[in-house]
Design a protein around this motif. Structure first.
Motif, mmCIF file in Angstrom:
data_model
loop_
_atom_site.group_PDB
_atom_site.id
_atom_site.type_symbol
_atom_site.label_atom_id
_atom_site.label_comp_id
_atom_site.label_asym_id
_atom_site.label_seq_id
_atom_site.Cartn_x
_atom_site.Cartn_y
_atom_site.Cartn_z
ATOM 1 N N PHE A 41 -1.342 2.104 -10.894
ATOM 2 C CA PHE A 41 -0.289 2.252 -11.903
ATOM 3 C C PHE A 41 -0.897 2.831 -13.170
ATOM 4 O O PHE A 41 -1.909 2.325 -13.671
ATOM 5 C CB PHE A 41 0.340 0.899 -12.242
ATOM 6 C CG PHE A 41 1.038 0.235 -11.093
ATOM 7 C CD1 PHE A 41 2.019 0.895 -10.376
ATOM 8 C CD2 PHE A 41 0.705 -1.059 -10.729
ATOM 9 C CE1 PHE A 41 2.664 0.291 -9.313
ATOM 10 C CE2 PHE A 41 1.338 -1.691 -9.674
ATOM 11 C CZ PHE A 41 2.321 -1.012 -8.959
ATOM 12 N N VAL A 42 -0.265 3.874 -13.687
ATOM 13 C CA VAL A 42 -0.652 4.428 -14.983
ATOM 14 C C VAL A 42 0.497 4.147 -15.942
ATOM 15 O O VAL A 42 1.572 4.741 -15.832
ATOM 16 C CB VAL A 42 -0.937 5.937 -14.895
ATOM 17 C CG1 VAL A 42 -1.333 6.475 -16.276
ATOM 18 C CG2 VAL A 42 -2.051 6.215 -13.883
ATOM 19 N N VAL A 43 0.275 3.215 -16.864
ATOM 20 C CA VAL A 43 1.296 2.833 -17.847
ATOM 21 C C VAL A 43 1.067 3.655 -19.104
ATOM 22 O O VAL A 43 0.023 3.538 -19.751
ATOM 23 C CB VAL A 43 1.223 1.326 -18.167
ATOM 24 C CG1 VAL A 43 2.299 0.952 -19.176
ATOM 25 C CG2 VAL A 43 1.367 0.499 -16.893
ATOM 26 N N PHE A 62 0.306 16.458 -18.143
ATOM 27 C CA PHE A 62 -0.312 15.251 -17.590
ATOM 28 C C PHE A 62 0.642 14.552 -16.627
ATOM 29 O O PHE A 62 0.243 14.096 -15.550
ATOM 30 C CB PHE A 62 -0.716 14.309 -18.733
ATOM 31 C CG PHE A 62 -1.477 13.094 -18.287
ATOM 32 C CD1 PHE A 62 -2.576 13.205 -17.451
ATOM 33 C CD2 PHE A 62 -1.090 11.825 -18.695
ATOM 34 C CE1 PHE A 62 -3.283 12.075 -17.035
ATOM 35 C CE2 PHE A 62 -1.792 10.697 -18.291
ATOM 36 C CZ PHE A 62 -2.885 10.826 -17.455
ATOM 37 N N LEU A 63 1.915 14.474 -17.010
ATOM 38 C CA LEU A 63 2.911 13.886 -16.117
ATOM 39 C C LEU A 63 3.019 14.679 -14.823
ATOM 40 O O LEU A 63 3.145 14.108 -13.727
ATOM 41 C CB LEU A 63 4.276 13.838 -16.811
ATOM 42 C CG LEU A 63 4.443 12.850 -17.954
ATOM 43 C CD1 LEU A 63 5.818 13.002 -18.586
ATOM 44 C CD2 LEU A 63 4.234 11.439 -17.474
ATOM 45 N N MET A 64 2.990 15.986 -14.929
ATOM 46 C CA MET A 64 3.076 16.838 -13.747
ATOM 47 C C MET A 64 1.883 16.616 -12.822
ATOM 48 O O MET A 64 2.026 16.482 -11.599
ATOM 49 C CB MET A 64 3.150 18.311 -14.177
ATOM 50 C CG MET A 64 3.195 19.297 -13.015
ATOM 51 S SD MET A 64 4.682 19.133 -12.028
ATOM 52 C CE MET A 64 5.879 19.847 -13.150
ATOM 53 N N GLN A 65 0.704 16.545 -13.395
ATOM 54 C CA GLN A 65 -0.503 16.347 -12.591
ATOM 55 C C GLN A 65 -0.457 15.005 -11.863
ATOM 56 O O GLN A 65 -0.779 14.916 -10.674
ATOM 57 C CB GLN A 65 -1.744 16.419 -13.483
ATOM 58 C CG GLN A 65 -2.064 17.804 -14.026
ATOM 59 C CD GLN A 65 -2.737 18.689 -12.997
ATOM 60 O OE1 GLN A 65 -3.132 18.243 -11.930
ATOM 61 N NE2 GLN A 65 -2.862 19.960 -13.320
ATOM 62 N N LEU A 66 -0.082 13.946 -12.554
ATOM 63 C CA LEU A 66 -0.034 12.625 -11.932
ATOM 64 C C LEU A 66 1.039 12.536 -10.857
ATOM 65 O O LEU A 66 0.799 12.009 -9.761
ATOM 66 C CB LEU A 66 0.236 11.550 -12.993
ATOM 67 C CG LEU A 66 -0.873 11.234 -13.994
ATOM 68 C CD1 LEU A 66 -0.395 10.170 -14.983
ATOM 69 C CD2 LEU A 66 -2.135 10.752 -13.290
ATOM 70 N N SER A 67 2.217 13.048 -11.167
ATOM 71 C CA SER A 67 3.340 12.887 -10.237
ATOM 72 C C SER A 67 3.194 13.749 -8.987
ATOM 73 O O SER A 67 3.783 13.443 -7.956
ATOM 74 C CB SER A 67 4.660 13.219 -10.944
ATOM 75 O OG SER A 67 4.657 14.551 -11.425
ATOM 76 N N CYS A 102 -5.156 7.400 -2.301
ATOM 77 C CA CYS A 102 -4.455 6.655 -3.348
ATOM 78 C C CYS A 102 -3.102 7.278 -3.693
ATOM 79 O O CYS A 102 -2.944 8.502 -3.699
ATOM 80 C CB CYS A 102 -5.329 6.592 -4.594
ATOM 81 S SG CYS A 102 -4.635 5.606 -5.937
ATOM 82 N N SER A 103 -2.132 6.412 -3.988
ATOM 83 C CA SER A 103 -0.846 6.832 -4.543
ATOM 84 C C SER A 103 -0.785 6.408 -6.003
ATOM 85 O O SER A 103 -1.359 5.373 -6.382
ATOM 86 C CB SER A 103 0.319 6.194 -3.787
ATOM 87 O OG SER A 103 0.317 6.581 -2.437
ATOM 88 N N VAL A 104 -0.075 7.164 -6.828
ATOM 89 C CA VAL A 104 0.012 6.873 -8.261
ATOM 90 C C VAL A 104 1.456 6.581 -8.643
ATOM 91 O O VAL A 104 2.374 7.315 -8.264
ATOM 92 C CB VAL A 104 -0.511 8.058 -9.101
ATOM 93 C CG1 VAL A 104 -0.311 7.776 -10.594
ATOM 94 C CG2 VAL A 104 -1.979 8.312 -8.819
ATOM 95 N N GLY A 145 0.786 -1.229 0.000
ATOM 96 C CA GLY A 145 0.000 0.000 0.000
ATOM 97 C C GLY A 145 0.812 1.270 0.000
ATOM 98 O O GLY A 145 0.249 2.366 0.084
ATOM 99 N N ALA A 146 2.144 1.168 -0.113
ATOM 100 C CA ALA A 146 3.005 2.343 -0.139
ATOM 101 C C ALA A 146 3.181 2.848 -1.569
ATOM 102 O O ALA A 146 2.871 2.151 -2.540
ATOM 103 C CB ALA A 146 4.364 2.017 0.478
ATOM 104 N N ALA A 147 3.690 4.052 -1.692
ATOM 105 C CA ALA A 147 3.857 4.654 -3.014
ATOM 106 C C ALA A 147 5.019 3.999 -3.761
ATOM 107 O O ALA A 147 6.130 3.909 -3.232
ATOM 108 C CB ALA A 147 4.119 6.152 -2.874
#
Length: 426
Positions: free
Chosen positions: A160-162, A174-179, A190-192, A62-64
């Motif tokens: 996970f977003v592949v 999009f990368l900035m928003q997710l990270s 949730c962690s991504v 459950g960790a990032a």
């Protein structure tokens, strides 16, 4: 006498083309590009899988997880290993009562920020759990983001977003928003984890420093498969054929041809499939090395014809410039001034408007993206500066065949003798 267009005669003549053929294939689906083999058939990628699994392993508790970028040429197993590893992590987490989700986004299709976030939230959503419906159209980008955060917190501890072919994604927002979703308090539970997949080894150089700082990703390189690895990959698909139709020399020839040119497993498998189709069309009992060689020529010509048919008239002119140089000069590597001079000649012969050097350079970069060309910057030595070299990766005679039937470029850039030149003679 029946006429040539008699329906009865035509039906009889075409009958074999529409009837099932036996004797070659038993399960042709095993040769499809989208087929994902089981773990026992993933060849020569144990170390890459181990490193990827180590980076993603914290999700099991459950960790990032860490963000990871996978680099390598097409057909080197990046997507296969990403799908296999994330699936194993999801299953292992479920045994620990941890909810881990995964979505694969094809950035060559969903190539804008809005399309990417929409594909992500639609792939992760389950209306029965979230009571949310995500429409394909009609919402703005910010609303899709709001729905994404809501779905993630409602369903998962980790997701996970592949991002497959991430280099096709327009921009880095999009990368900035997710990270930064957790840091920006967009997510409570949730962690991504981001898994980026790219054929472009220098993709990271295009990212802004703030994005690099936010991602802190690990990098895993996938080198091309060697001959032995390709041989094992082909053997893993033998169930696609009836017993006894494939000899070891056919397997070795497919593996050798693929290893010599690109080390691409997809192309090796496609070559085997085309060889089987050719043998089936001839009603042969076995696939032979001759089928392999003939299938290779046909596959290369078909692929190049498709690329050329889908190109703009100016794209065609730039590719024809490099190809004409390769056939005439008997080498595959040229400096920018040489290519541009050949391009000007082709425009003059065909009545096409001549574009600026900068625009021609952009068009050549597009052929590089399609892996028809390779463009590198080379130092010219002391006091001579640096310059670009354009190397043709494809057989120039195969490229030239892709222009057959093109009225605009019929005979342009070649004499009758030069047109028939083949690379094997150069």
């Amino acid at each position: 006498m029946a006429r040539r267009n008699d329906p009865v005669e035509n039906a009889s003549a075409l009958g074999d083309a529409f009837s099932a053929r036996n004797g070659v294939f038993s399960d042709k689906a095993l040769l499809d590009v989208g087929y994902v083999p089981g773990p026992e058939h993933i060849v020569a990628r144990n170390e890459e899988i181990r490193r990827l699994a180590t980076a993603l392993n914290p999700a099991i508790s459950g960790a990032a997880p860490s963000n990871v970028f996978l680099y390598g040429k097409t057909g080197t197993g990046k997507s296969l290993c990403a799908r296999y590893t994330t699936r194993r992590i999801v299953d292992a987490a479920a045994e620990e009562k941890v909810d881990v989700g995964c979505v694969v986004v094809d950035c060559s299709q969903d190539n804008t920020e809005t399309r990417a976030v929409r594909a992500t939230v639609r792939g992760l959503n389950d209306p029965e759990v979230t009571d949310l419906t995500i429409p394909e159209t009609g919402l703005g980008r910010s609303r899709y983001y709001s729905l994404l955060w809501e779905v993630l917190d409602a369903r998962f501890d980790v997701a996970f977003v592949v991002l497959d072919e991430i280099d096709c994604l327009d921009g880095t927002d999009f990368l900035m928003q997710l990270s930064r979703a957790t840091e920006a308090k967009k997510l409570d539970r949730c962690s991504v984890g981001i898994v980026g997949i790219s054929n472009k080894v220098r993709y990271r150089d295009r990212l802004e420093e703030r994005v690099k700082s936010s991602l802190q990703e690990r990098e895993i390189m996938f080198t091309p498969y060697d001959r032995e690895a390709l041989r094992e990959i082909i053997r893993s698909r033998l169930a696609a054929f009836d017993g006894g139709v494939l000899d070891e020399d056919v397997i070795s020839e497919c593996a050798s041809l693929a290893a010599e040119e690109h080390g691409d497993a997809r192309k090796a498998i496609n070559l085997l499939r085309h060889s089987g189709e050719l043998a089936a069309s001839e009603e042969a009992d076995r696939i032979t090395v001759d089928h392999v060689h003939r299938a290779k020529n046909v596959a290369e010509q078909d692929r190049m014809r498709e690329l050329i048919d889908g190109a703009t008239i100016q794209q065609k002119a730039t590719l024809l410039a490099v190809t004409s140089l390769a056939l005439v000069e008997k080498t595959r590597t040229f400096k920018t001034p040489e290519v541009y001079a050949a391009y000007e000649d082709i425009c003059g012969e065909s009545g096409l408007e001549t574009l600026s050097k900068r625009r021609v350079h952009d068009l050549l970069r597009e052929w590089e993206f399609l892996e028809v060309l390779e463009i590198t910057r080379t130092g010219g030595g002391r006091a001579r500066g640096s310059y670009l070299q354009h190397r043709l990766l494809e057989d120039p005679s195969v490229i030239r065949s892709g222009f057959d039937g093109s009225d605009r470029f019929a005979g342009v850039g070649f004499s009758a003798g030069e047109v028939t030149t083949t690379w094997s003679n150069i």
